[in-house]
Design a protein around this motif. Sequence first.
Motif, PDB file in Angstrom:
ATOM      1  N   GLY A 156      59.430  41.667  78.912  1.00 23.43           N
ATOM      2  CA  GLY A 156      59.322  40.314  78.392  1.00 23.43           C
ATOM      3  C   GLY A 156      60.089  39.295  79.199  1.00 23.43           C
ATOM      4  O   GLY A 156      60.686  39.603  80.228  1.00 23.43           O
ATOM      5  N   ALA A 157      60.062  38.048  78.672  1.00 26.28           N
ATOM      6  CA  ALA A 157      60.700  36.942  79.382  1.00 26.28           C
ATOM      7  C   ALA A 157      61.077  35.833  78.411  1.00 26.28           C
ATOM      8  O   ALA A 157      60.530  35.728  77.315  1.00 26.28           O
ATOM      9  N   ASN A 158      62.029  35.023  78.861  1.00 28.86           N
ATOM     10  CA  ASN A 158      62.298  33.723  78.244  1.00 28.86           C
ATOM     11  C   ASN A 158      62.148  32.694  79.360  1.00 28.86           C
ATOM     12  O   ASN A 158      61.598  33.016  80.413  1.00 28.86           O
ATOM     13  N   SER A 159      62.656  31.500  79.176  1.00 32.39           N
ATOM     14  CA  SER A 159      62.404  30.453  80.170  1.00 32.39           C
ATOM     15  C   SER A 159      63.130  30.661  81.496  1.00 32.39           C
ATOM     16  O   SER A 159      62.748  30.071  82.503  1.00 32.39           O
ATOM     17  N   ASP A 160      64.155  31.501  81.533  1.00 33.37           N
ATOM     18  CA  ASP A 160      64.922  31.632  82.771  1.00 33.37           C
ATOM     19  C   ASP A 160      65.311  33.058  83.140  1.00 33.37           C
ATOM     20  O   ASP A 160      66.094  33.272  84.047  1.00 33.37           O
ATOM     21  N   GLY A 161      64.775  34.051  82.439  1.00 36.18           N
ATOM     22  CA  GLY A 161      65.112  35.425  82.762  1.00 36.18           C
ATOM     23  C   GLY A 161      64.062  36.397  82.252  1.00 36.18           C
ATOM     24  O   GLY A 161      63.094  36.000  81.601  1.00 36.18           O
ATOM     25  N   VAL A 162      64.255  37.665  82.568  1.00 34.52           N
ATOM     26  CA  VAL A 162      63.324  38.710  82.154  1.00 34.52           C
ATOM     27  C   VAL A 162      64.095  39.879  81.549  1.00 34.52           C
ATOM     28  O   VAL A 162      65.290  40.055  81.795  1.00 34.52           O
ATOM     29  N   PHE A 163      63.386  40.669  80.753  1.00 35.24           N
ATOM     30  CA  PHE A 163      63.998  41.861  80.204  1.00 35.24           C
ATOM     31  C   PHE A 163      62.988  42.988  80.125  1.00 35.24           C
ATOM     32  O   PHE A 163      61.781  42.775  80.124  1.00 35.24           O
ATOM     33  N   SER A 164      63.522  44.185  80.116  1.00 39.39           N
ATOM     34  CA  SER A 164      62.706  45.376  79.922  1.00 39.39           C
ATOM     35  C   SER A 164      63.508  46.316  79.043  1.00 39.39           C
ATOM     36  O   SER A 164      64.725  46.169  78.909  1.00 39.39           O
ATOM     37  N   GLY A 165      62.830  47.261  78.436  1.00 42.85           N
ATOM     38  CA  GLY A 165      63.560  48.148  77.557  1.00 42.85           C
ATOM     39  C   GLY A 165      62.714  49.268  77.006  1.00 42.85           C
ATOM     40  O   GLY A 165      61.572  49.478  77.401  1.00 42.85           O
ATOM     41  N   THR A 166      63.331  49.960  76.052  1.00 38.86           N
ATOM     42  CA  THR A 166      62.762  51.155  75.459  1.00 38.86           C
ATOM     43  C   THR A 166      62.749  51.029  73.950  1.00 38.86           C
ATOM     44  O   THR A 166      63.739  50.584  73.354  1.00 38.86           O
ATOM     45  N   VAL A 167      61.638  51.416  73.350  1.00 40.67           N
ATOM     46  CA  VAL A 167      61.574  51.542  71.902  1.00 40.67           C
ATOM     47  C   VAL A 167      62.129  52.925  71.573  1.00 40.67           C
ATOM     48  O   VAL A 167      61.510  53.943  71.886  1.00 40.67           O
ATOM     49  N   ALA A 181      61.447  53.210  65.295  1.00 41.75           N
ATOM     50  CA  ALA A 181      60.902  52.031  64.612  1.00 41.75           C
ATOM     51  C   ALA A 181      61.974  51.001  64.263  1.00 41.75           C
ATOM     52  O   ALA A 181      61.653  49.849  63.976  1.00 41.75           O
ATOM     53  N   ASP A 182      63.245  51.392  64.306  1.00 42.54           N
ATOM     54  CA  ASP A 182      64.334  50.487  63.937  1.00 42.54           C
ATOM     55  C   ASP A 182      65.356  50.254  65.045  1.00 42.54           C
ATOM     56  O   ASP A 182      66.399  49.650  64.805  1.00 42.54           O
ATOM     57  N   THR A 183      65.089  50.730  66.271  1.00 45.05           N
ATOM     58  CA  THR A 183      66.048  50.606  67.374  1.00 45.05           C
ATOM     59  C   THR A 183      65.313  50.341  68.678  1.00 45.05           C
ATOM     60  O   THR A 183      64.374  51.059  69.019  1.00 45.05           O
ATOM     61  N   ILE A 184      65.752  49.296  69.403  1.00 41.42           N
ATOM     62  CA  ILE A 184      65.240  49.035  70.740  1.00 41.42           C
ATOM     63  C   ILE A 184      66.414  48.765  71.685  1.00 41.42           C
ATOM     64  O   ILE A 184      67.395  48.137  71.309  1.00 41.42           O
ATOM     65  N   ASP A 185      66.321  49.279  72.889  1.00 40.76           N
ATOM     66  CA  ASP A 185      67.316  49.048  73.947  1.00 40.76           C
ATOM     67  C   ASP A 185      66.706  48.101  74.961  1.00 40.76           C
ATOM     68  O   ASP A 185      65.623  48.377  75.488  1.00 40.76           O
ATOM     69  N   LEU A 186      67.399  46.983  75.251  1.00 37.72           N
ATOM     70  CA  LEU A 186      66.887  46.005  76.207  1.00 37.72           C
ATOM     71  C   LEU A 186      67.902  45.737  77.309  1.00 37.72           C
ATOM     72  O   LEU A 186      69.100  45.643  77.042  1.00 37.72           O
ATOM     73  N   ILE A 187      67.406  45.583  78.517  1.00 37.44           N
ATOM     74  CA  ILE A 187      68.218  45.147  79.656  1.00 37.44           C
ATOM     75  C   ILE A 187      67.663  43.799  80.099  1.00 37.44           C
ATOM     76  O   ILE A 187      66.468  43.654  80.344  1.00 37.44           O
ATOM     77  N   TYR A 188      68.561  42.802  80.175  1.00 37.16           N
ATOM     78  CA  TYR A 188      68.187  41.432  80.505  1.00 37.16           C
ATOM     79  C   TYR A 188      68.788  41.042  81.841  1.00 37.16           C
ATOM     80  O   TYR A 188      69.946  41.366  82.130  1.00 37.16           O
ATOM     81  N   THR A 189      68.009  40.347  82.662  1.00 33.67           N
ATOM     82  CA  THR A 189      68.541  39.784  83.909  1.00 33.67           C
ATOM     83  C   THR A 189      68.077  38.346  84.046  1.00 33.67           C
ATOM     84  O   THR A 189      66.959  37.991  83.672  1.00 33.67           O
ATOM     85  N   GLN A 190      68.991  37.538  84.569  1.00 35.12           N
ATOM     86  CA  GLN A 190      68.711  36.115  84.823  1.00 35.12           C
ATOM     87  C   GLN A 190      69.213  35.825  86.223  1.00 35.12           C
ATOM     88  O   GLN A 190      70.388  36.052  86.526  1.00 35.12           O
ATOM     89  N   PRO A 191      68.369  35.312  87.115  1.00 36.89           N
ATOM     90  CA  PRO A 191      68.701  35.255  88.537  1.00 36.89           C
ATOM     91  C   PRO A 191      69.611  34.125  89.006  1.00 36.89           C
ATOM     92  O   PRO A 191      69.970  34.071  90.163  1.00 36.89           O
ATOM     93  N   GLY A 192      69.963  33.205  88.150  1.00 36.18           N
ATOM     94  CA  GLY A 192      70.850  32.130  88.588  1.00 36.18           C
ATOM     95  C   GLY A 192      70.154  30.948  89.202  1.00 36.18           C
ATOM     96  O   GLY A 192      70.773  30.135  89.875  1.00 36.18           O
ATOM     97  N   SER A 193      68.864  30.818  88.975  1.00 31.17           N
ATOM     98  CA  SER A 193      68.121  29.689  89.518  1.00 31.17           C
ATOM     99  C   SER A 193      68.064  28.553  88.500  1.00 31.17           C
ATOM    100  O   SER A 193      68.618  28.658  87.412  1.00 31.17           O
ATOM    101  N   ASP A 194      67.392  27.476  88.860  1.00 35.02           N
ATOM    102  CA  ASP A 194      67.254  26.339  87.940  1.00 35.02           C
ATOM    103  C   ASP A 194      66.641  26.811  86.634  1.00 35.02           C
ATOM    104  O   ASP A 194      65.873  27.749  86.618  1.00 35.02           O
ATOM    105  N   PRO A 195      66.904  26.216  85.496  1.00 36.50           N
ATOM    106  CA  PRO A 195      67.716  25.017  85.343  1.00 36.50           C
ATOM    107  C   PRO A 195      69.196  25.300  85.085  1.00 36.50           C
ATOM    108  O   PRO A 195      70.004  24.391  85.097  1.00 36.50           O
TER     109      PRO A 195
END
Length: 146
Positions: A103-114, A117-131
């Motif tokens: 997935g993504a938000n406006s300035d970074g991306v994430f990936s992870g593991t289900v 049904a009640d637990t997800i592990d996510l790793i998020y990275t944001q590259p330091g670019s605008d804004p």
Amino acid sequence: MNTFKSLAAGCAFAAGLAASAAMAADVNFVGEWTGTSSSVVIGAGTHFSDSTGTAEAPFLSEKEFVLEIVGQKGQRVWGKLKSADFAEPIVFVVSNDGKQIHGANSDGVFSGTVVDADTIDLIYTQPGSDPTHITVAGETTYKRKK
């Protein structure tokens, strides 16, 4: 006989694809999920307004986050990521086997593991670019709030 084997193999493959797509839809992500992120941060802003991190001395953070998932249609999921400092929209998709998230938000991306049904592990990275010019890498295990 070869035609029959090919037809049977094709049917089995198609049935497997349908079962995989159904597995992805098995987990209903709608609701509130909470977790504590372990992050390394360079710069300050958005969720890390208290960061004093530099390239030479990054800011190490343990921060509470809430994933508020408001919609899901099959493998497509959307909502908000919230902390005490900031809230932002997010989107993600679930793999056909129902085990991976990207997935993504406006300035970074994430990936992870289900995990279940009640637990997800996510790793998020944001590259330091605008804004924001803030660089972040973090891991969070989210638990469904009941």
